[in-house]
Design a protein around this motif. Sequence first.
Motif, PDB file in Angstrom:
ATOM      1  N   HIS A 197     -98.951 -63.427 -94.266  1.00 59.83           N
ATOM      2  CA  HIS A 197     -98.957 -64.259 -95.465  1.00 59.83           C
ATOM      3  C   HIS A 197    -100.378 -64.762 -95.752  1.00 59.83           C
ATOM      4  O   HIS A 197    -100.849 -64.698 -96.903  1.00 59.83           O
ATOM      5  CB  HIS A 197     -98.003 -65.433 -95.282  1.00 59.83           C
ATOM      6  N   LEU A 232    -100.582 -66.396-104.537  1.00 59.03           N
ATOM      7  CA  LEU A 232     -99.337 -66.116-103.828  1.00 59.03           C
ATOM      8  C   LEU A 232     -98.739 -64.768-104.218  1.00 59.03           C
ATOM      9  O   LEU A 232     -97.825 -64.283-103.545  1.00 59.03           O
ATOM     10  CB  LEU A 232     -98.304 -67.212-104.116  1.00 59.03           C
ATOM     11  N   TRP A 273     -93.120 -68.218 -97.533  1.00 62.97           N
ATOM     12  CA  TRP A 273     -93.616 -67.964 -98.890  1.00 62.97           C
ATOM     13  C   TRP A 273     -92.836 -68.795 -99.899  1.00 62.97           C
ATOM     14  O   TRP A 273     -93.416 -69.373-100.827  1.00 62.97           O
ATOM     15  CB  TRP A 273     -93.507 -66.480 -99.227  1.00 62.97           C
TER      16      TRP A 273
END
Length: 498
Positions: A40, A50, A72
């Motif tokens: 991530h 993101l 996430w």
Amino acid sequence: MTSSSGTDISVHSFYKRSPGRATAPLKYTNDLVDFDHWDHMFMTNCCKSLTLHDFDEPPSAILDLGCGRGLWAIEAARKWHGSTVVGFDIASVQPPLNVLEESTSRRLKWVHGNILDDLPFDDCQFDFVRVVRMGLHIPVYQWGRVFQEISRVLKLHGVFEIIEEDLIFPCQTFQSFNGSPDNVRSSGNSSPRSSDTAATTASSSYLKLDPSPGAIGPRSSSADAFSAIGPPPLSAFETEMTLPRPNPRNHPRLKRAWEELLDDRHLAPNLISILPSKLKVWFGDIRSHPPLQIALPPGSTRRRGSTPTTCGLPSLIDPDAVFELSPISCKPSSIELDNDSNSIATKKSSQRGVSSWASMHLARTARTIAGCKESVWEAYEKLYGHDPSLPYTVRSAQEKYLRRHFNKAQSPASPLRDYFESDWINWQNDMTDRACLRDSIRAELSWGEPHGGLPEWRIWRNSLSSQEAETRPEEKPELCRNLRGFVCFNIPEIANAK
């Protein structure tokens, strides 16, 4: 294959799965969660966001399929204050919402179910749907069904983002000093999944016998394989016992077992090369970046005297290593993703940032394989458990004993599991040596050598003979990771034809 309406109908009718039953070989553990967190951080640093897609405004309704521990989804809810985020996973491993701040938890929801079943959501419910690294969970013939459900719950003009990687078993094919490969690749007359080892005998009547236990496999017997040689031959197990010690850095049996595992469960090893053709059935305006290909780092014996590489901390990433999206064509000529000219790893501007992360990429891939250990063992037993000289029933080897006695792993009482554990320990130590995280952290942080005894992988490395340490790999390096992301849109032309 698709129907006239565009529906993917390439389903194997002989394979039946009970609704809700998980088929993935992966056992999800806490250390895999740690690597999910690292992945991530890696992706958000590469994308500076993101998501791969650059939204003009944050999406209002978001679905994270296969959300795992929910890292996430939680971060998306924290960053996008006007968004509602649903995390969907088969396992209830997400943190309770009451431990999160109220401003985040009231816009976050966990839903549990199997991605291979109908999704429990309304039509056109989400503006953005995300899928990441689900290749070990979705059989190749089920991807069309999964995409169909995603397109159903996605709003018109909604965005679907998927990031996947090939299911690679990281290892290097070696060559001996006479130029012949230690690990013989499959020929046109052999099984496409075979990665057998070569052995020679005085008669030279056969040159491609795998000397591993039961290497003749379930499709033939020892008597059939040796019937043309003359005198009663040694079994594969007896042959193994008379041969020199195999190279501990060569792992053909485990690699073949991994390939067998994927084949038995209908999982695609080359997933990123087949996704474009499946995505185009349900989505339009597909965009992607060149595949991120990470070469398998060399063993420490080949790095001696060279400058240690850093472990790739997030602050060290090269800003040039950004995943730039561009439209792709789904014609057959355009989805050959193995072309080096299309790989991020071959671009000098990106190589500076990517190469420093190679150790962590290898560690992540190796830990994923380790999470499938028992499934790999089942495939190993299927491949090598049919030699008549081996007892059908095997017991588990004592791993602590095997770790300290690499040359005495064979147990006449139960050789097959012993062989597997010995192969597994050699592979794990090889991958740990190649990742070299210990040396990388010491070099990056200027730490001294820790007190205490040497780690097991270093004892293993020091046990290698000079010939094993100097064996030359093939000219073309193997990969430890091949990753690619796609951004798609639920366009009206395709949605109306469904």
